[in-house]
Structures are given as structure tokens and as C-alpha cells.
Design an enzyme around this catalytic site. Structure first.
Site, PDB file in Angstrom:
ATOM      1  N   LYS A 140      -8.263  -0.504  11.032  1.00 16.83           N
ATOM      2  CA  LYS A 140      -7.394  -1.025   9.851  1.00 16.83           C
ATOM      3  C   LYS A 140      -6.408  -0.082   9.338  1.00 16.83           C
ATOM      4  CE  LYS A 140      -6.914  -1.232   5.122  1.00 16.83           C
ATOM      5  NZ  LYS A 140      -5.815  -0.570   4.133  1.00 16.83           N
TER       6      LYS A 140
ATOM      7  N   GLU B 233       0.788  -1.223  -0.019  1.00 16.56           N
ATOM      8  CA  GLU B 233       0.011  -0.192   0.110  1.00 16.56           C
ATOM      9  C   GLU B 233       0.870   1.245  -0.134  1.00 16.56           C
ATOM     10  OE1 GLU B 233      -3.349  -0.095   2.724  1.00 16.56           O
ATOM     11  OE2 GLU B 233      -3.733   1.955   2.523  1.00 16.56           O
TER      12      GLU B 233
ATOM     13  N   ASP C 219       3.730 -13.899  11.734  1.00 17.60           N
ATOM     14  CA  ASP C 219       2.163 -14.765  11.412  1.00 17.60           C
ATOM     15  C   ASP C 219       0.973 -13.290  11.330  1.00 17.60           C
ATOM     16  OD1 ASP C 219      -0.225 -15.836  11.158  1.00 17.60           O
ATOM     17  OD2 ASP C 219       0.330 -17.562  12.338  1.00 17.60           O
TER      18      ASP C 219
ATOM     19  N   HIS D 257      -3.463  10.002  -2.416  1.00 16.98           N
ATOM     20  CA  HIS D 257      -4.005   8.959  -3.041  1.00 16.98           C
ATOM     21  C   HIS D 257      -3.825   9.125  -4.425  1.00 16.98           C
ATOM     22  CE1 HIS D 257      -5.765   6.448   0.125  1.00 16.98           C
ATOM     23  NE2 HIS D 257      -4.285   6.578   0.347  1.00 16.98           N
TER      24      HIS D 257
HETATM   25  C1  MEV Z   1      -6.263   3.344   4.607  1.00 16.45           C
HETATM   26  O1  MEV Z   1      -5.606   2.178   4.138  1.00 16.45           O
HETATM   27  C2  MEV Z   1      -6.364   3.382   5.986  1.00 16.45           C
HETATM   28  C3  MEV Z   1      -7.480   4.466   6.337  1.00 16.45           C
HETATM   29  O2  MEV Z   1      -8.703   4.251   5.771  1.00 16.45           O
HETATM   30  C4  MEV Z   1      -7.344   4.636   7.931  1.00 16.45           C
HETATM   31  C5  MEV Z   1      -8.258   5.501   8.674  1.00 16.45           C
HETATM   32  O3  MEV Z   1      -9.424   5.826   7.920  1.00 16.45           O
HETATM   33  O4  MEV Z   1      -8.292   5.973   9.629  1.00 16.45           O
HETATM   34  C6  MEV Z   1      -7.083   6.048   5.953  1.00 16.45           C
END
Ligand code: MEV
Length: 424
Positions: free
Chosen positions: A260, A82, A276, A374
């Protein structure tokens, strides 16, 4: 330890320049980097790790800069596909630096195995009978791994839980094992299998599942950092980051994305070091549920001085021995770069990276939004796909951003324009 994890201009260097800069910062000999070349991990070696192997799958491996953990500079190895992740972690670590960087701590490296007992007529009494013979069961478990015991690990305790399921009550025996520098799955599973017959006899039932739990809530690593208000962008940014956190704490839909963001950092270091990722992710998911509700793994608050303080506590079942950590050349190199001497050191660096990643995402979301960054990366990828040179890419990306047009046909026409001696 890395003498200085703050390497000016690292992002804009070539790979060769970065290798020299890391050598300078850490004093490594260049050997470590040859382990990161794609030729270092042959399909024939990979075949020792998995089955039906046809080849190897490569990912970018980089280091996050600017990290100070417990007063020591460290370069954090990260493997991720990423874009923006490693740059974002480095940026957050820079913002944490003036207030001392990351402070970490952890529990002992305790993993647990569960033995499920079925067909037990008197679960409560069985529980007592097992606990009465605890030391005998612990000795039997420890006999399976004398090396671990010699290293100061081994079974630290035994607990018995009764779990009411749909049709019956299961007796669950938990072996709490100090696994030292291992991830520990093999050690605890072997012990659970070895003692299951004895505990089943004591309970007058049958043993069924004998396996570790990935809810590794006795193996917690913690990170805390104060992020400088001015470097964050001012008091309003601090307040907005706290709003972003509070939403994650209150709303599972946001918490999943917030977490995430944390896992972007965590999984990248776990993967880079040959650990892992699924075990760590399963531990994180289970830890994110408090009182039956899924919530944020991290917490953000304002300090008395108006800076932002973040904390992240989570299970971190990672090791320095066993599995890919020793077999995969890039994982070995990553561990050398991180300069960790215990699994606990590694766990703490990983949680620091998770907190940094989380803060970086919240800061972008609470200010300009993620799309700007992005889209410029997307534009770069489009230009590369069209075969543009680095100089051509720079000019194409600038135009795409200016025009807010991120289409491949536009990239091709811009490239043609440049090559025909146009003004761009
Ligand atoms: C993207 O990989 C991760 C984000 O969505 C985390 C977040 O929203 O806090 C930017």
C-alpha cells in the site's frame, strides 16, 4: 528536462511561488499551470469522460522534488488526498541522490488480450491447430490497427494456454500486443474481438470472453536505487529497514501494508497523468503473488558499502495517448511537467516514485513511527477547521504537539486565547 529537481524550500512556498520555482527549474512558460486551476476542467468537458456527470471532483496536485532518473532530473507530478505522501517521496529521492538517484529499465510495452474458447472437444489438438495458423491470426489482428503497426507496434506473438477449471478445460488464446504509447486496452480488446470468430472456428468451439488481462506481466518497469546510509540515519536504520522489508516478504498481513505504501506513490502519479489507477493496481496485486503466496513487490538489501539498495519491478500499463491523458487539462499539464516522451519513460518514473514512497514509509516506521508526522498534520487540519490563520495555526500546532492533545475543543480554546491577546 528539469535542470534541477532539487528546489530549496519548495515545501514552504506559496502556490504562486512554487509555480515560479518550477518554471525556473524546467523553463516552462506559465501556461501549463493555468491547466491546473479548477476552472480548467468544466463539468461540460467532464461529461465527455464519464456519465451522469454533475460536476468535477478535485484533488491536490503537487510535484515530488529531488528525483534523478537515469541521470536526468525530473519533477514527478502526483495527485493525492493523503498528507505526507509527496513530501515523503521527495525526501526519499533526496536520500537516493548522492548515489546517483534511480536507475530504471523496462520490457517492451506488451499488453495481452485473452480469448476464452468454450465447448472445445479436443483442447490439446485445438491448441496445436491454432498455433499452426498463428501468422494468419496475427495478420488479421494487426489489420485492426494499421496506425499502431505503422508506429512500430502490433501483435508481437500469440500463445495458447489450457486452463483446467472446475467442469472443463478452457482453451485460452493470448494476443501479445506491443501497444507503444497507449495504455492499450482498446487496441487489444478490438483485436481480440476481431479474431475470436476465426480462432473459435479453428478450435471447433465457441468464443466467450474477449478482453485484456490486467496481469500485465509482459509490460514490466523496474527501478533500483541506493539510499545513502548516513542520510538514512546510520547503520542501524539500514538494518531495521531490511527487517521491515523481510517481514513484508514473509508475512502477507505486513506485505499488504508495505505494498500500500508503494501504491501511495504509484497511484498518485498514475492518477495525475490521467491513467487508469485500477488497471495498475490490479496488475500490482497479481504481480505480488509469487508461487501462490502474496508478498512484497519490492526488495531491500545492503550493499557492500553498507548502504541500502532497493529494487521494484512491477507491471506498469500506462499510456500517453487516449482517455483522460489527452482530455483532462491537469493530466496534460502533469505530463508536460514530467517531460516524458514515451509511455515507457512515464512507466519508469512511476516505478521510481513507488520505490521512493516505499523507502520513505519504511524509514519512518523503522525509526520514529508514523504518528508524529500524522498528528502534526491532523493538528493543522483541526486548526484550519477552526478558522485559524497560518500564523495562528503554527502556534496552535506547536501547543497541541507539546500537550499531545489533538481535540477540536482544545483548538477552539487556544484560538480564543490567541485572539483575546493571550500569551500564545
Ligand atoms: C500509509 O498510507 C502507508 C504506510 O502504512 C506504508 C507502510 O506501512 O509501509 C505507512
Amino acid at each position: 528536462m528539469a535542470e534541477n529537481s532539487r528546489i530549496a524550500g519548495f515545501r514552504n512556498m506559496t502556490v504562486a511561488q512554487r509555480r515560479s520555482a518550477v518554471t525556473e527549474a524546467t523553463g516552462f512558460d506559465g501556461e501549463v499551470f493555468s491547466q491546473l486551476d479548477s476552472s480548467a476542467f468544466e463539468p461540460t468537458d467532464a461529461a465527455n469522460l464519464s456519465e451522469n456527470v454533475l460536476g468535477v471532483f478535485s484533488l491536490p496536485l503537487g510535484v515530488a522534488t529531488n528525483f534523478t532518473v537515469n541521470g536526468t532530473d525530473v519533477l514527478v507530478p502526483m495527485a493525492t488526498e493523503e498528507a505526507s505522501v509527496i513530501a515523503a517521496a521527495s525526501n526519499a529521492a533526496r536520500i537516493a541522490r548522492p548515489k546517483g538517484g534511480f536507475v530504471t529499465s523496462s520490457t517492451e510495452p506488451i499488453m495481452q488480450a485473452q480469448i476464452q474458447l468454450i465447448n472445445v472437444g479436443d483442447p490439446h489438438a485445438a491448441r496445436s491447430r491454432i498455433l499452426e495458423r498463428k501468422s494468419e491470426i496475427i495478420d488479421l489482428a494487426n489489420a485492426q490497427d494499421p496506425t499502431l503497426v505503422e508506429l512500430g507496434g502490433g501483435v508481437a506473438d500469440l500463445e495458447v494456454r489450457l486452463v483446467d477449471a472446475r467442469t472443463t478445460t478452457y482453451v485460452l488464446v493470448h494476443l501479445l500486443v506491443d501497444v507503444r504509447d497507449a495504455m492499450g486496452a482498446n487496441a487489444v480488446n478490438t483485436m481480440a474481438e476481431a479474431v475470436s470468430g476465426t480462432v473459435a472456428t479453428i478450435a471447433d468451439g465457441d468464443a466467450l470472453l474477449r478482453i485484456l488481462t490486467n496481469k500485465a506481466d509482459r509490460r514490466i518497469a523496474r527501478a533500483r536505487a541506493v539510499f545513502d546510509r548516513e542520510l538514512l540515519g546510520g547503520a542501524e536504520v539500514v538494518d531495521n529497514i531490511i527487517h521491515a522489508y523481510e517481514l513484508a516478504a514473509a508475512d502477507p498481513y505486513r506485505a499488504a501494508t508495505h505494498n500500500k505504501g508503494i501504491m501511495n506513490g504509484i497511484s498518485a502519479v498514475v492518477l495525475a497523468t490521467g491513467n487508469d489507477t485500477r488497471a495498475v493496481e490490479a496488475g500490482a496485486h497479481s504481480h505480488a503473488v509469487i508461487d501462490g503466496r502474496y508478498t512484497s513487490l519490492s526488495v531491500f538489501e545492503k550493499t557492500a558499502e553498507g548502504d541500502l539498495v532497493g529494487t521494484l519491478d512491477m507491471p506498469m500499463p500506462v499510456g500517453l495517448v487516449g482517455g483522460a491523458t489527452k482530455v483532462h487539462p491537469a493530466a496534460r499539464a502533469a505530463l508536460e511537467i514530467a517531460e516524458v516522451s514515451t509511455a515507457t519513460d512515464l512507466a519508469e518514473i512511476i516505478v521510481a516514485a513507488g520505490l521512493a514512497q516505499n523507502l520513505a514509509a519504511l524509514r519512518v516506521l523503522a525509526t520514529e513511527g508514523v504518528q508524529r508526522g500524522h498528528m502534526s498534520l491532523h493538528a493543522k487540519n483541526l486548526a484550519a477547521a477552526a478558522g485559524a490563520t497560518p500564523e495562528e495555526t503554527e502556534s496552535i500546532v506547536a501547543t497541541l504537539i507539546e500537550e499531545k492533545a489533538f481535540r477540536f475543543d482544545r483548538v477552539k480554546s487556544l484560538l480564543a486565547e490567541i485572539r483575546s491577546g493571550g500569551s500564545r
